[in-house]
Design a protein around this motif. Structure first.
Motif, mmCIF file in Angstrom:
data_model
loop_
_atom_site.group_PDB
_atom_site.id
_atom_site.type_symbol
_atom_site.label_atom_id
_atom_site.label_comp_id
_atom_site.label_asym_id
_atom_site.label_seq_id
_atom_site.Cartn_x
_atom_site.Cartn_y
_atom_site.Cartn_z
ATOM 1 N N LYS A 143 0.847 -1.210 0.000
ATOM 2 C CA LYS A 143 0.000 0.000 0.000
ATOM 3 C C LYS A 143 0.876 1.252 0.000
ATOM 4 N N LYS A 144 1.899 1.259 0.841
ATOM 5 C CA LYS A 144 2.815 2.404 0.928
ATOM 6 C C LYS A 144 3.451 2.690 -0.436
ATOM 7 N N TYR A 145 3.954 1.641 -1.084
ATOM 8 C CA TYR A 145 4.631 1.838 -2.370
ATOM 9 C C TYR A 145 3.647 2.073 -3.505
ATOM 10 N N TYR A 146 2.418 1.633 -3.364
ATOM 11 C CA TYR A 146 1.384 1.990 -4.346
ATOM 12 C C TYR A 146 1.210 3.509 -4.359
ATOM 13 N N VAL A 147 1.152 4.105 -3.172
ATOM 14 C CA VAL A 147 1.011 5.563 -3.073
ATOM 15 C C VAL A 147 2.223 6.253 -3.712
ATOM 16 N N LEU A 148 3.419 5.729 -3.438
ATOM 17 C CA LEU A 148 4.635 6.324 -4.017
ATOM 18 C C LEU A 148 4.653 6.171 -5.546
ATOM 19 N N TYR A 149 4.306 4.983 -6.035
ATOM 20 C CA TYR A 149 4.261 4.766 -7.486
ATOM 21 C C TYR A 149 3.225 5.681 -8.143
ATOM 22 N N SER A 150 2.108 5.926 -7.448
ATOM 23 C CA SER A 150 1.034 6.764 -8.008
ATOM 24 C C SER A 150 1.491 8.192 -8.277
ATOM 25 N N ARG A 151 2.558 8.599 -7.653
ATOM 26 C CA ARG A 151 3.080 9.957 -7.870
ATOM 27 C C ARG A 151 3.721 10.128 -9.243
ATOM 28 N N PHE A 152 4.207 9.027 -9.843
ATOM 29 C CA PHE A 152 4.888 9.183 -11.134
ATOM 30 C C PHE A 152 4.508 8.130 -12.180
ATOM 31 N N LEU A 153 3.630 7.191 -11.823
ATOM 32 C CA LEU A 153 3.142 6.199 -12.781
ATOM 33 C C LEU A 153 1.629 6.292 -12.891
ATOM 34 N N THR A 154 1.119 5.909 -14.066
ATOM 35 C CA THR A 154 -0.335 5.836 -14.226
ATOM 36 C C THR A 154 -0.822 4.543 -13.570
ATOM 37 N N GLN A 155 -2.135 4.439 -13.373
ATOM 38 C CA GLN A 155 -2.699 3.244 -12.749
ATOM 39 C C GLN A 155 -2.460 2.002 -13.615
ATOM 40 N N LYS A 156 -2.546 2.165 -14.941
ATOM 41 C CA LYS A 156 -2.289 1.036 -15.832
ATOM 42 C C LYS A 156 -0.835 0.593 -15.745
ATOM 43 N N GLN A 157 0.081 1.562 -15.604
ATOM 44 C CA GLN A 157 1.494 1.214 -15.461
ATOM 45 C C GLN A 157 1.736 0.460 -14.152
ATOM 46 N N ILE A 158 1.084 0.915 -13.084
ATOM 47 C CA ILE A 158 1.240 0.235 -11.794
ATOM 48 C C ILE A 158 0.715 -1.195 -11.889
ATOM 49 N N GLU A 159 -0.422 -1.354 -12.531
ATOM 50 C CA GLU A 159 -0.987 -2.690 -12.720
ATOM 51 C C GLU A 159 -0.007 -3.572 -13.502
ATOM 52 N N CYS A 160 0.602 -3.006 -14.517
ATOM 53 C CA CYS A 160 1.581 -3.737 -15.326
ATOM 54 C C CYS A 160 2.826 -4.090 -14.501
ATOM 55 N N VAL A 161 3.259 -3.166 -13.640
ATOM 56 C CA VAL A 161 4.398 -3.427 -12.753
ATOM 57 C C VAL A 161 4.101 -4.650 -11.897
ATOM 58 N N TYR A 162 2.918 -4.690 -11.291
ATOM 59 C CA TYR A 162 2.549 -5.812 -10.429
ATOM 60 C C TYR A 162 2.498 -7.127 -11.217
ATOM 61 N N LYS A 163 1.972 -7.055 -12.427
ATOM 62 C CA LYS A 163 1.875 -8.251 -13.258
ATOM 63 C C LYS A 163 3.272 -8.765 -13.629
ATOM 64 N N LEU A 164 4.148 -7.865 -14.036
ATOM 65 C CA LEU A 164 5.509 -8.259 -14.404
ATOM 66 C C LEU A 164 6.282 -8.774 -13.188
ATOM 67 N N GLU A 165 6.103 -8.098 -12.065
ATOM 68 C CA GLU A 165 6.779 -8.513 -10.837
ATOM 69 C C GLU A 165 6.339 -9.919 -10.431
ATOM 70 N N ARG A 166 5.044 -10.191 -10.489
ATOM 71 C CA ARG A 166 4.518 -11.512 -10.143
ATOM 72 C C ARG A 166 5.094 -12.571 -11.082
ATOM 73 N N GLY A 167 5.157 -12.262 -12.368
ATOM 74 C CA GLY A 167 5.723 -13.208 -13.334
ATOM 75 C C GLY A 167 7.181 -13.525 -13.037
ATOM 76 N N MET A 168 7.949 -12.493 -12.693
ATOM 77 C CA MET A 168 9.358 -12.713 -12.363
ATOM 78 C C MET A 168 9.498 -13.556 -11.095
ATOM 79 N N MET A 169 8.676 -13.273 -10.098
ATOM 80 C CA MET A 169 8.743 -14.029 -8.844
ATOM 81 C C MET A 169 8.376 -15.496 -9.076
ATOM 82 N N ASN A 170 7.385 -15.737 -9.907
ATOM 83 C CA ASN A 170 7.004 -17.116 -10.223
ATOM 84 C C ASN A 170 8.141 -17.848 -10.925
ATOM 85 N N ARG A 171 8.779 -17.179 -11.899
ATOM 86 C CA ARG A 171 9.896 -17.805 -12.610
ATOM 87 C C ARG A 171 11.044 -18.125 -11.646
#
Length: 152
Positions: free
Chosen positions: A112-140
């Motif tokens: 939640k804390k970093y969502y607020v920080l990301y919201s300062r310079f990323l769009t909501q779609k970019q944040i969603e994409c960050v989470y998706k890419l991060e999850r994919g990397m963690m799974n790999r």
């Protein structure tokens, strides 16, 4: 041709030992160079995300610094508490579950804390994409680590 004398046998053994020592030390150096630190991994992951989302340079710089800081805070929490074995008492199971819930809550609070920080310079779609890419990397990484455990 006479038999091999002791001096020749000694030279051959000495040469073989030198070759083994050289090969082992070279192999050990190769392994240490391939292993990267957590910080390097986090930065590599952040750069991969930047490339995938096609961020401009200023946004990329902010994102990499923020992402790496987020990872450091996650690592500071320590590993996830172990799952409780079935032969433990109800009290032990309850304590283990509470520890896992507390750990999960700390992770959620950081997200939640970093969502607020990301919201300062990323769009909501970019944040969603960050989470998706991060999850994919963690799974790999997880599946790669499990694959390594079964091969040992």
């Amino acid at each position: 041709m006479k038999g091999i004398n002791m001096k020749s046998v000694f030279r051959i053994l000495l040469f073989a030992m030198a070759m083994i020592t050289f090969c082992v030390s070279t192999y050990a150096q190769k392994d240490s160079r391939q292993r990267i630190t957590r910080e390097q991994l986090a930065e590599t992951q952040a750069k991969y995300i930047v490339k995938e989302i096609e961020m401009d340079d200023a946004t990329a710089e902010k994102f990499i610094a923020t992402f790496c800081q987020f990872q450091k805070e996650i690592w500071a929490l320590g590993p996830r508490p172990e799952r409780i074995a079935s032969d433990h008492t109800d009290t032990e199971a309850e304590q283990a579950l509470k520890e896992r819930f507390a750990h999960s809550q700390k992770i959620l609070d950081l997200r939640k804390k970093y969502y607020v920080l990301y919201s300062r310079f990323l769009t909501q779609k970019q944040i969603e994409c960050v989470y998706k890419l991060e999850r994919g990397m963690m799974n790999r990484l997880y599946y790669r680590s499990q694959k390594g455990k079964t091969q040992k």
